[in-house]
Design an enzyme around this catalytic site. Structure first.
Site, PDB file in Angstrom:
ATOM      1  N   GLY A  72      19.623  37.786  33.194  1.00 52.86           N
ATOM      2  CA  GLY A  72      18.743  38.558  34.069  1.00 52.86           C
ATOM      3  C   GLY A  72      18.088  39.723  33.345  1.00 52.86           C
ATOM      4  O   GLY A  72      16.899  40.010  33.549  1.00 52.86           O
ATOM      5  N   THR A  73      18.835  40.396  32.491  1.00 51.57           N
ATOM      6  CA  THR A  73      18.284  41.575  31.808  1.00 51.57           C
ATOM      7  C   THR A  73      17.117  41.177  30.910  1.00 51.57           C
ATOM      8  O   THR A  73      16.057  41.813  30.918  1.00 51.57           O
ATOM      9  CB  THR A  73      19.396  42.275  30.992  1.00 51.57           C
ATOM     10  OG1 THR A  73      20.431  42.653  31.903  1.00 51.57           O
ATOM     11  CG2 THR A  73      18.872  43.484  30.260  1.00 51.57           C
ATOM     12  N   ASN A 158      21.439  44.453  44.555  1.00 53.72           N
ATOM     13  CA  ASN A 158      22.801  44.133  44.101  1.00 53.72           C
ATOM     14  C   ASN A 158      23.859  45.074  44.656  1.00 53.72           C
ATOM     15  O   ASN A 158      25.031  44.745  44.683  1.00 53.72           O
ATOM     16  CB  ASN A 158      22.862  44.151  42.567  1.00 53.72           C
ATOM     17  CG  ASN A 158      22.243  45.391  41.982  1.00 53.72           C
ATOM     18  OD1 ASN A 158      21.063  45.673  42.206  1.00 53.72           O
ATOM     19  ND2 ASN A 158      23.023  46.156  41.238  1.00 53.72           N
ATOM     20  N   GLN A 186      20.226  38.314  42.326  1.00 50.67           N
ATOM     21  CA  GLN A 186      21.280  38.262  43.357  1.00 50.67           C
ATOM     22  C   GLN A 186      21.002  37.212  44.430  1.00 50.67           C
ATOM     23  O   GLN A 186      21.908  36.867  45.187  1.00 50.67           O
ATOM     24  CB  GLN A 186      21.439  39.641  44.023  1.00 50.67           C
ATOM     25  CG  GLN A 186      22.063  40.690  43.127  1.00 50.67           C
ATOM     26  CD  GLN A 186      23.542  40.430  42.821  1.00 50.67           C
ATOM     27  OE1 GLN A 186      24.225  39.689  43.525  1.00 50.67           O
ATOM     28  NE2 GLN A 186      24.039  41.043  41.762  1.00 50.67           N
ATOM     29  N   SER A 206      19.801  34.690  36.855  1.00 54.67           N
ATOM     30  CA  SER A 206      20.912  34.728  35.910  1.00 54.67           C
ATOM     31  C   SER A 206      22.011  33.777  36.375  1.00 54.67           C
ATOM     32  O   SER A 206      22.420  33.821  37.541  1.00 54.67           O
ATOM     33  CB  SER A 206      21.443  36.165  35.858  1.00 54.67           C
ATOM     34  OG  SER A 206      22.518  36.247  34.966  1.00 54.67           O
ATOM     35  N   ALA A 207      22.502  32.927  35.453  1.00 60.32           N
ATOM     36  CA  ALA A 207      23.462  31.878  35.841  1.00 60.32           C
ATOM     37  C   ALA A 207      24.787  32.438  36.348  1.00 60.32           C
ATOM     38  O   ALA A 207      25.396  31.878  37.254  1.00 60.32           O
ATOM     39  CB  ALA A 207      23.724  30.962  34.638  1.00 60.32           C
ATOM     40  N   HIS A 208      25.245  33.566  35.751  1.00 60.15           N
ATOM     41  CA  HIS A 208      26.618  33.995  36.064  1.00 60.15           C
ATOM     42  C   HIS A 208      26.780  34.573  37.463  1.00 60.15           C
ATOM     43  O   HIS A 208      27.889  34.861  37.895  1.00 60.15           O
ATOM     44  CB  HIS A 208      27.154  34.944  34.983  1.00 60.15           C
ATOM     45  CG  HIS A 208      26.652  36.352  35.026  1.00 60.15           C
ATOM     46  ND1 HIS A 208      27.398  37.387  35.532  1.00 60.15           N
ATOM     47  CD2 HIS A 208      25.496  36.908  34.597  1.00 60.15           C
ATOM     48  CE1 HIS A 208      26.718  38.523  35.398  1.00 60.15           C
ATOM     49  NE2 HIS A 208      25.564  38.254  34.845  1.00 60.15           N
ATOM     50  N   THR A 244      17.147  29.720  18.770  1.00 58.77           N
ATOM     51  CA  THR A 244      17.813  28.425  18.983  1.00 58.77           C
ATOM     52  C   THR A 244      18.401  28.396  20.384  1.00 58.77           C
ATOM     53  O   THR A 244      19.088  29.330  20.805  1.00 58.77           O
ATOM     54  CB  THR A 244      18.924  28.238  17.930  1.00 58.77           C
ATOM     55  OG1 THR A 244      18.300  28.268  16.643  1.00 58.77           O
ATOM     56  CG2 THR A 244      19.658  26.917  18.119  1.00 58.77           C
ATOM     57  N   CYS A 332      27.487  47.694  36.517  1.00 58.12           N
ATOM     58  CA  CYS A 332      26.829  47.977  35.243  1.00 58.12           C
ATOM     59  C   CYS A 332      26.885  49.456  34.913  1.00 58.12           C
ATOM     60  O   CYS A 332      26.701  49.849  33.781  1.00 58.12           O
ATOM     61  CB  CYS A 332      25.374  47.529  35.283  1.00 58.12           C
ATOM     62  SG  CYS A 332      25.207  45.880  35.919  1.00 58.12           S
TER      63      CYS A 332
END
Ligand code: PLP
Length: 393
Positions: A72-73, A158, A186, A206-208, A244, A332
């Site tokens: 996300g960042t 968030n 979110q 963001s995946a997490h 990569t 954060c």
């Protein structure tokens, strides 16, 4: 304590077992670099494209509009700097000062790039939020200038879960010829929407945050939108994001998107009910206590409360001693004693903002866990208040 109760899914989520299983081969036998020509690389390339298709389906986007990033960042930085730098003097550009509109309640991943862009010549307007944390599209309209290039307003907050009227804000931006970016970190996987419904030209995820791995995400870039690359190097991601490819991570992101497609609606109902159980379970049981965030326009499964007379960190530590993981303010910014900028932006005085506690639920959260929280939390509040120099109750 049998197992830890994890009520901090807005900070991060555990990787779903199906996601982990999908990723494992790409750490072992399928280790090829997706940019190579032989079969091993081809397998990785195919896996990337399958993941892109799954994520595009979740967003209602075309696969070629999905660009993988480190999370996300990076996606937020790319959207803001990619537009904000285009015409600023530092880019050797046309010397005009780009103007960006964002809000005071954004994540630091948006606010800090904006502050950086100000140091190199961009102009940024931070529109306020109301007491629920919502941006008023009329304030965005008032902030428009002839040089406004981008409006960036988060989809869901968030810290308090409030969902912004992003479609209306996008319409305001578009009517003035500006692009619209939304940080949907979110909301992806939790709220049902398409990029077209939101009116997004650029969208970060963001995946997490939805049971995928950490360190991988994506930026949706609507077809036809011109955006400077943020990472320069090799020609990966069709020359727009060098480096990569994180094949295993991206496979995990694709697998998480697939789970979200099939489970999201039922999960949303289930975790909303858990949040309601917390709200009704605490209402009337504690004095000098309130829930914050919008009463209806909000994320499912996220509850933020303010408890007078005690520090949020003290509640987090006391709950941790009971095996319950929660958050105060933003994860954060933990380690900092400053009250949350989001709560301050909502007009909450600093001393009350210090007493915030956030619970956020996910796939493994249960009613039994919520009931245990409801049992242990009121005595924790009583105990901490007895020790508090500021509690006058
Ligand atoms: N934007 C929002 C709204 C978030 O909640 C977060 C994570 O906390 C981020 C951006 C940053 O995402 P990442 O952790 O993938 O860099």
């Amino acid at each position: 304590m049998d197992r830890m109760t994890y009520f901090d899914h807005a900070a991060t989520t555990p990787v779903a077992p199906e996601v982990r299983e999908a990723m494992v081969p790409y750490f072992s036998e399928k280790y090829g670099n997706s940019a190579t020509l032989y079969e091993l690389g081809g397998e990785s390339r195919q896996a990337l494209e399958d993941a892109r298709a799954s994520l595009a389906a979740l967003l209602g986007a075309r696969p070629e509009e999905v660009f993988f990033t480190s999370g996300g960042t990076e996606s937020d930085n790319w959207a803001l700097k990619g537009v904000g730098c285009v015409s600023c003097a530092c880019a050797g550009g046309k010397g005009s000062r780009p103007h960006i509109i964002t809000s005071t309640a954004e994540h630091h991943a948006v606010i800090e790039p904006c502050k950086f862009l100000e140091t190199i010549g961009a102009e940024v307007t931070y529109v306020p939020v109301d007491r629920h944390g919502r941006v008023d599209p009329a304030d965005v309209r008032k902030a428009l200038r002839p040089n406004t290039k981008l409006v960036s307003v988060m989809h869901a907050n968030n810290e308090v879960g409030t969902v912004n009227p992003v479609r209306e804000i996008a319409d305001v931006a578009h009517a003035a010829g500006a692009l619209f970016h939304t940080d949907a970190v979110q909301s992806v996987g939790k709220l049902k929407f398409t990029v077209a419904e939101l009116g997004a030209d650029l969208l970060s995820l963001s995946a997490h945050k939805f049971h995928g791995p950490k360190g991988v995400g994506a930026l949706y870039i609507r077809k036809g939108v011109k955006l400077n690359p943020f990472m320069h190097g090799g020609g990966q991601e069709r020359g727009r994001r060098a480096g990569t490819s994180n094949v295993a991570g991206i496979v995990g992101l694709g697998a998480a998107a697939k789970i979200a497609m099939t489970e999201r609606d039922a999960e949303t109902r289930r975790i909303s009910a858990l949040a309601d159980r917390v709200r009704s379970g605490l209402t009337g049981r504690l004095e000098a206590f309130e829930f914050v965030g919008h009463p209806s326009e909000r994320l499912p499964g996220l509850v933020t409360m303010l408890v007078a007379g005690i520090e949020g960190e003290a509640m987090v530590l006391a709950l941790d001693a009971e095996g319950i993981a929660t958050a105060s303010g933003s994860a954060c910014t933990s380690g900092s004693l400053d009250p949350s900028h989001v709560l301050l932006a909502m007009g909450i005085p600093a001393e009350r903002a210090h007493g915030s506690l956030r619970l956020s639920f996910g796939r493994a959260s249960t009613e039994e866990e919520v009931d245990r929280f409801l049992e242990v939390f009121p005595p924790i509040v009583d105990r901490l208040r007895k020790m508090s120099p500021t509690w006058k109750g």
